[in-house]
Scaffold this motif. Sequence first.
Motif, PDB file in Angstrom:
ATOM      1  N   LEU A 193       0.859  -1.201  -0.142  1.00 11.65           N
ATOM      2  CA  LEU A 193       0.134  -0.141   0.032  1.00 11.65           C
ATOM      3  C   LEU A 193       0.864   1.316  -0.176  1.00 11.65           C
ATOM      4  O   LEU A 193       0.464   2.315  -0.674  1.00 11.65           O
ATOM      5  N   GLY A 194       2.067   1.137   0.571  1.00 12.05           N
ATOM      6  CA  GLY A 194       2.812   2.239   0.619  1.00 12.05           C
ATOM      7  C   GLY A 194       3.455   2.590  -0.976  1.00 12.05           C
ATOM      8  O   GLY A 194       3.565   3.555  -1.090  1.00 12.05           O
ATOM      9  N   ILE A 195       3.791   1.567  -1.639  1.00 15.02           N
ATOM     10  CA  ILE A 195       4.325   1.503  -2.948  1.00 15.02           C
ATOM     11  C   ILE A 195       3.087   2.130  -3.683  1.00 15.02           C
ATOM     12  O   ILE A 195       3.303   3.004  -4.582  1.00 15.02           O
ATOM     13  N   VAL A 196       2.100   1.549  -3.551  1.00 16.71           N
ATOM     14  CA  VAL A 196       0.561   2.070  -4.401  1.00 16.71           C
ATOM     15  C   VAL A 196       0.437   3.577  -3.867  1.00 16.71           C
ATOM     16  O   VAL A 196       0.155   4.511  -5.016  1.00 16.71           O
ATOM     17  N   GLN A 197       0.614   4.054  -2.820  1.00 15.51           N
ATOM     18  CA  GLN A 197       0.508   5.394  -2.514  1.00 15.51           C
ATOM     19  C   GLN A 197       1.594   6.352  -3.200  1.00 15.51           C
ATOM     20  O   GLN A 197       1.186   7.460  -3.898  1.00 15.51           O
ATOM     21  N   GLY A 198       2.616   5.842  -3.222  1.00 14.90           N
ATOM     22  CA  GLY A 198       3.773   6.732  -3.771  1.00 14.90           C
ATOM     23  C   GLY A 198       3.604   6.899  -5.418  1.00 14.90           C
ATOM     24  O   GLY A 198       4.020   7.602  -6.090  1.00 14.90           O
ATOM     25  N   LEU A 199       3.145   5.701  -5.822  1.00 17.61           N
ATOM     26  CA  LEU A 199       2.826   5.541  -7.558  1.00 17.61           C
ATOM     27  C   LEU A 199       1.634   6.513  -7.788  1.00 17.61           C
ATOM     28  O   LEU A 199       1.803   6.996  -8.863  1.00 17.61           O
ATOM     29  N   THR A 200       0.494   6.364  -7.165  1.00 16.61           N
ATOM     30  CA  THR A 200      -0.639   7.089  -7.445  1.00 16.61           C
ATOM     31  C   THR A 200      -1.041   8.412  -6.836  1.00 16.61           C
ATOM     32  O   THR A 200      -1.734   9.186  -7.428  1.00 16.61           O
ATOM     33  N   GLU A 201      -0.178   8.925  -6.032  1.00 19.09           N
ATOM     34  CA  GLU A 201      -0.309  10.187  -5.476  1.00 19.09           C
ATOM     35  C   GLU A 201      -0.125  11.413  -6.411  1.00 19.09           C
ATOM     36  O   GLU A 201      -1.095  12.242  -6.446  1.00 19.09           O
ATOM     37  N   PHE A 202       0.845  11.219  -7.112  1.00 18.58           N
ATOM     38  CA  PHE A 202       1.279  12.488  -8.078  1.00 18.58           C
ATOM     39  C   PHE A 202       0.576  12.098  -9.456  1.00 18.58           C
ATOM     40  O   PHE A 202       0.459  13.169 -10.484  1.00 18.58           O
ATOM     41  N   ALA A 211       6.505  14.402   2.158  1.00 17.79           N
ATOM     42  CA  ALA A 211       7.831  14.530   2.363  1.00 17.79           C
ATOM     43  C   ALA A 211       8.564  14.462   1.026  1.00 17.79           C
ATOM     44  O   ALA A 211       9.485  15.086   1.190  1.00 17.79           O
ATOM     45  N   ALA A 212       8.133  13.759   0.071  1.00 13.93           N
ATOM     46  CA  ALA A 212       8.775  13.865  -0.891  1.00 13.93           C
ATOM     47  C   ALA A 212       8.653  15.019  -2.044  1.00 13.93           C
ATOM     48  O   ALA A 212       9.649  15.570  -2.439  1.00 13.93           O
ATOM     49  N   VAL A 213       7.517  15.545  -1.734  1.00 12.27           N
ATOM     50  CA  VAL A 213       7.332  17.057  -2.446  1.00 12.27           C
ATOM     51  C   VAL A 213       8.276  17.941  -1.601  1.00 12.27           C
ATOM     52  O   VAL A 213       8.871  18.787  -2.399  1.00 12.27           O
ATOM     53  N   LEU A 214       8.104  18.105  -0.695  1.00 16.32           N
ATOM     54  CA  LEU A 214       9.115  18.880   0.308  1.00 16.32           C
ATOM     55  C   LEU A 214      10.629  18.745  -0.122  1.00 16.32           C
ATOM     56  O   LEU A 214      11.266  19.921  -0.098  1.00 16.32           O
ATOM     57  N   LEU A 215      10.921  17.642  -0.258  1.00 13.35           N
ATOM     58  CA  LEU A 215      12.403  17.519  -0.544  1.00 13.35           C
ATOM     59  C   LEU A 215      12.518  17.930  -2.154  1.00 13.35           C
ATOM     60  O   LEU A 215      13.437  18.386  -2.408  1.00 13.35           O
ATOM     61  N   TYR A 216      11.822  17.323  -2.969  1.00 11.02           N
ATOM     62  CA  TYR A 216      11.845  17.762  -4.576  1.00 11.02           C
ATOM     63  C   TYR A 216      11.819  19.109  -4.761  1.00 11.02           C
ATOM     64  O   TYR A 216      12.594  19.541  -5.518  1.00 11.02           O
ATOM     65  N   PHE A 217      10.911  19.790  -4.212  1.00 12.09           N
ATOM     66  CA  PHE A 217      10.833  21.200  -4.306  1.00 12.09           C
ATOM     67  C   PHE A 217      11.378  21.985  -3.229  1.00 12.09           C
ATOM     68  O   PHE A 217      10.620  23.235  -3.140  1.00 12.09           O
ATOM     69  N   ARG A 218      12.121  21.654  -2.350  1.00 10.88           N
ATOM     70  CA  ARG A 218      12.664  22.421  -1.349  1.00 10.88           C
ATOM     71  C   ARG A 218      13.163  23.681  -1.400  1.00 10.88           C
ATOM     72  O   ARG A 218      12.786  24.701  -0.930  1.00 10.88           O
ATOM     73  N   LYS A 219      13.799  24.115  -2.937  1.00 14.58           N
ATOM     74  CA  LYS A 219      14.308  25.317  -2.979  1.00 14.58           C
ATOM     75  C   LYS A 219      13.289  26.213  -3.320  1.00 14.58           C
ATOM     76  O   LYS A 219      12.867  27.367  -3.076  1.00 14.58           O
ATOM     77  N   ASP A 220      11.998  25.626  -4.126  1.00 19.92           N
ATOM     78  CA  ASP A 220      10.976  26.570  -4.742  1.00 19.92           C
ATOM     79  C   ASP A 220       9.983  26.989  -3.245  1.00 19.92           C
ATOM     80  O   ASP A 220       9.527  28.044  -3.171  1.00 19.92           O
ATOM     81  N   LEU A 221       9.894  25.919  -2.281  1.00 17.70           N
ATOM     82  CA  LEU A 221       9.196  26.130  -1.173  1.00 17.70           C
ATOM     83  C   LEU A 221       9.772  27.150  -0.378  1.00 17.70           C
ATOM     84  O   LEU A 221       9.131  28.024   0.342  1.00 17.70           O
ATOM     85  N   TRP A 222      10.960  27.052  -0.095  1.00 18.36           N
ATOM     86  CA  TRP A 222      11.752  27.917   0.763  1.00 18.36           C
ATOM     87  C   TRP A 222      11.627  29.499   0.041  1.00 18.36           C
ATOM     88  O   TRP A 222      11.375  30.288   0.824  1.00 18.36           O
ATOM     89  N   PHE A 273       7.645   3.910   2.718  1.00 18.48           N
ATOM     90  CA  PHE A 273       7.535   3.282   1.178  1.00 18.48           C
ATOM     91  C   PHE A 273       6.982   4.311   0.149  1.00 18.48           C
ATOM     92  O   PHE A 273       7.329   4.378  -0.910  1.00 18.48           O
ATOM     93  N   ALA A 274       5.990   5.077   0.752  1.00 25.60           N
ATOM     94  CA  ALA A 274       5.295   6.063  -0.226  1.00 25.60           C
ATOM     95  C   ALA A 274       6.152   7.079  -0.360  1.00 25.60           C
ATOM     96  O   ALA A 274       6.538   7.753  -1.529  1.00 25.60           O
ATOM     97  N   PHE A 275       7.119   7.718   0.503  1.00 26.35           N
ATOM     98  CA  PHE A 275       7.944   8.591   0.359  1.00 26.35           C
ATOM     99  C   PHE A 275       9.109   8.281  -0.667  1.00 26.35           C
ATOM    100  O   PHE A 275       9.185   8.982  -1.678  1.00 26.35           O
ATOM    101  N   ILE A 276       9.453   7.087  -0.694  1.00 25.44           N
ATOM    102  CA  ILE A 276      10.784   6.595  -1.539  1.00 25.44           C
ATOM    103  C   ILE A 276      10.090   6.568  -3.076  1.00 25.44           C
ATOM    104  O   ILE A 276      10.645   7.121  -3.979  1.00 25.44           O
ATOM    105  N   SER A 281       8.199   9.315  -8.476  1.00 28.54           N
ATOM    106  CA  SER A 281       7.027   9.467  -9.289  1.00 28.54           C
ATOM    107  C   SER A 281       6.937  11.017  -9.665  1.00 28.54           C
ATOM    108  O   SER A 281       6.570  11.358 -10.694  1.00 28.54           O
ATOM    109  N   ILE A 282       7.385  11.909  -8.893  1.00 30.47           N
ATOM    110  CA  ILE A 282       7.373  13.314  -9.159  1.00 30.47           C
ATOM    111  C   ILE A 282       8.239  13.868 -10.512  1.00 30.47           C
ATOM    112  O   ILE A 282       7.760  14.144 -11.397  1.00 30.47           O
TER     113      ILE A 282
END
Length: 270
Positions: free
Chosen positions: A9-18, A53-64, A226-229, A234-235
């Motif tokens: 379910l963590g993998i499913v969440q990570g794949l389908t959230e975005f 958390a993946a969004v925060l990491l990937y877009f950390r510069k934009d969000l900051w 697993f959703a984070f990884i 996915s992003i």
Amino acid sequence: MDALQAIILGIVQGLTEFLPISSTAHLRLVPAFFGWEDPGTAFTAVVQLGTMAAVLLYFRKDLWNIARAWLKSLRDPSVRGTLDARLGWYLIVGTVPISILGLAFKDKIETDARQLVLIGIALIVLGLLLELAEKVGRKEREVESLTLKDGILIGVAQACALVPGVSRSGSTITAGLLLGLTREAAARYSFLLSVPAVVLSGLFELKDVGSGGGAGAVPTIIATIFAFIVGYASIAWLLKYLTKHPVTIFVVYRVVLGVVVLSLVGAGVL
């Protein structure tokens, strides 16, 4: 819920959230297909913190930059017209509709809205709307051209995702395309807009993890990791994909899945 189910379910969440195919629907449908217990709305909301958390990491510069410019604009009027300061306001305003409706209809969302028939219908309807947006959208505007009106309209579209099967990214990307944004710009803004709503929802539901027969704390933590990884990968994939490809593949998937769900429910299999 055991560890294997949590990982899946963590993998499913990570794949389908975005992807515009509804992670909430998949977290309801996958257990139904395998005969597992429904993990519950608290599990769904908290596991989304992993992808957030993946969004925060990937877009950390934009969000900051957005956060810094927005805070500075509160005391310095000269900053208020900059893109980052404006985006800060747009993200706040765009989060209001989903926050109000989420609280107002919390009980309905946790019960009636999780019915498989409704999920099947939502998958098909939003899929067709997404294809319409792909066909009629001008796809010529970038994030820099966003206005307060755009922020409000996309925020209202995001609120529709309270219904499982609609898809938060699907509804916001659809709205962005209809407003003339390019696919990549619509997806990028969709990811940024998801931060306040998903964080607030996850923290609000954190206290309810394990209650009402839902998944317990340990499986929820495993699934969140697993959703984070998977979500981070996915992003990057989706942003690259949308620069050169239409959203048709997601539309076809949504419609086919919706038809399958409705057929199985009608046949009494689900």
